[in-house]
Design a protein around this motif. Structure first.
Motif, mmCIF file in Angstrom:
data_model
loop_
_atom_site.group_PDB
_atom_site.id
_atom_site.type_symbol
_atom_site.label_atom_id
_atom_site.label_comp_id
_atom_site.label_asym_id
_atom_site.label_seq_id
_atom_site.Cartn_x
_atom_site.Cartn_y
_atom_site.Cartn_z
ATOM 1 N N GLU A 204 48.150 47.439 32.439
ATOM 2 C CA GLU A 204 49.354 46.802 32.959
ATOM 3 C C GLU A 204 50.045 47.763 33.922
ATOM 4 N N GLY A 205 50.500 47.244 35.053
ATOM 5 C CA GLY A 205 51.199 48.083 36.015
ATOM 6 C C GLY A 205 50.317 49.147 36.634
ATOM 7 N N LEU A 206 49.041 48.863 36.789
ATOM 8 C CA LEU A 206 48.072 49.823 37.324
ATOM 9 C C LEU A 206 48.179 49.879 38.843
ATOM 10 N N VAL A 207 48.211 51.115 39.407
ATOM 11 C CA VAL A 207 48.299 51.313 40.856
ATOM 12 C C VAL A 207 47.269 52.355 41.272
ATOM 13 N N SER B 235 43.017 43.291 34.034
ATOM 14 C CA SER B 235 44.103 44.194 34.393
ATOM 15 C C SER B 235 45.075 43.571 35.380
ATOM 16 N N GLU B 236 46.297 44.063 35.333
ATOM 17 C CA GLU B 236 47.322 43.794 36.345
ATOM 18 C C GLU B 236 47.298 45.001 37.280
ATOM 19 N N ARG C 205 43.118 40.302 36.141
ATOM 20 C CA ARG C 205 44.033 39.241 35.712
ATOM 21 C C ARG C 205 44.996 38.831 36.819
ATOM 22 N N THR C 206 45.590 39.830 37.507
ATOM 23 C CA THR C 206 46.547 39.511 38.556
ATOM 24 C C THR C 206 46.763 40.736 39.434
ATOM 25 N N GLY D 168 45.081 34.759 36.464
ATOM 26 C CA GLY D 168 43.809 34.704 37.177
ATOM 27 C C GLY D 168 43.962 34.568 38.669
ATOM 28 N N ASP D 169 44.983 35.199 39.248
ATOM 29 C CA ASP D 169 45.287 35.023 40.664
ATOM 30 C C ASP D 169 45.192 36.319 41.481
ATOM 31 N N CYS D 170 44.441 37.292 40.996
ATOM 32 C CA CYS D 170 44.321 38.560 41.716
ATOM 33 C C CYS D 170 43.627 38.330 43.069
ATOM 34 N N LYS D 171 44.194 38.872 44.120
ATOM 35 C CA LYS D 171 43.596 38.787 45.448
ATOM 36 C C LYS D 171 42.620 39.953 45.624
#
Length: 280
Positions: A214-217, A234-235, A251-252, A273-276
């Motif tokens: 979560e909150g991965l950059v 993952s987000e 995941r996003t 499920g909307d990760c670009k």
């Protein structure tokens, strides 16, 4: 400050509850708790062979010393430590400690080391056999760490790492607020279940990195060819330089890379499920 030089001690608690002493060329032989419940201690050119030499200590400096294998569990429940130019051969050091600085320290047998510590500052430290290094620790600053050992940094909070080489699988599991800059991280299953993990200009290797995060950059990172099946569930916000072997069901968020070997989006993807997934 009282000076003790060229002495040898052994047995139980030979320097128990001492205050304001400087040890030079002192050897602590087999025994237990040589310097327990002490304060304002300086040790230089000393050798520690017995168990538990520094427990419940406040404000101590250790320079050019050796902790032999028998000095296991040497530093626990203590605070305000500066250790420099020291060889640590014993396992299970540094537990339940606060405000400790290590400079130019070698730890070739680092099993169960640096657990549940707060306020850790490492620079020019070499660690081998370092499984579970720094587990359950917080407020950590690291520069130029060379690590060989798995399961590192599990459950850590508030960590900054730079200019380091980390050969470690299952690193950064369930961590919170970790930033790694200009470093190499090699080992499978990196960063699972992490929160707010930030990787900047890092080289990443090993299968299935950065899943369930979560909150991965990621900023300016590169992936080795074996870093496949990345980002599952993952987000993520990722800017990757070069190719990624495969991305699976993020995941996003957004992922940008120069190319992808494979993009896997199947029925098991989790909402939203909307990760670009973009190509530069």
């Amino acid at each position: 400050m009282k000076l003790i030089s060229n002495k040898e001690y052994g047995g139980e608690r030979p320097l128990y509850c001492e205050r304001d002493i400087r040890l030079e060329n002192v050897t602590i032989h087999a025994g237990e708790s040589a310097l327990k419940e002490t304060a304002s201690i300086e040790a230089e050119d000393c050798r520690f062979e017995g168990k538990y030499p520094f427990w419940c200590c406040d404000s101590f400096t250790v320079r050019n010393c050796v902790f032999a294998e028998g000095a296991r569990a040497a530093l626990w429940y203590s605070r305000n430590l500066l250790m420099e130019d020291t060889l640590v051969e014993a396992p299970k050091l540094f537990r339940e400690m606060s405000d400790l600085r290590l400079r130019r320290v070698r730890i070739p047998n680092a099993a169960e080391t640096l657990w549940s510590c707060r306020g850790v500052d490492l620079e020019d430290v070499e660690v081998q056999k370092g499984d579970y290094l720094l587990m359950h620790s917080s407020d950590i600053r690291i520069k130029n760490l060379n690590l060989q050992g798995n399961y590192s940094f599990q459950y850590c909070k508030n960590v900054e790492i730079r200019d380091s080489v980390l050969h470690t699988k299952d690193a950064f599991w369930e961590t919170e607020n970790v930033t790694v800059r200009d470093s190499v991280i090699i080992g499978e299953y990196l960063g699972w279940y992490s929160r707010n993990l930030r990787l900047i200009n890092c080289r990443i290797g090993g299968t299935q990195p950065l899943c369930y995060a979560e909150g991965l950059v990621l900023e300016g990172c590169t992936f080795e060819p074996d870093a496949d099946l990345a980002f599952e569930y993952s987000e993520v916000q990722a800017d990757i330089r070069g190719a990624v072997a495969s991305v699976k069901n993020p995941r996003t968020g957004s992922i940008v890379a120069d190319s992808y070997g494979e993009i896997i989006l199947d029925a098991n993807i989790k909402a939203p499920g909307d990760c670009k997934i973009l190509t530069r």
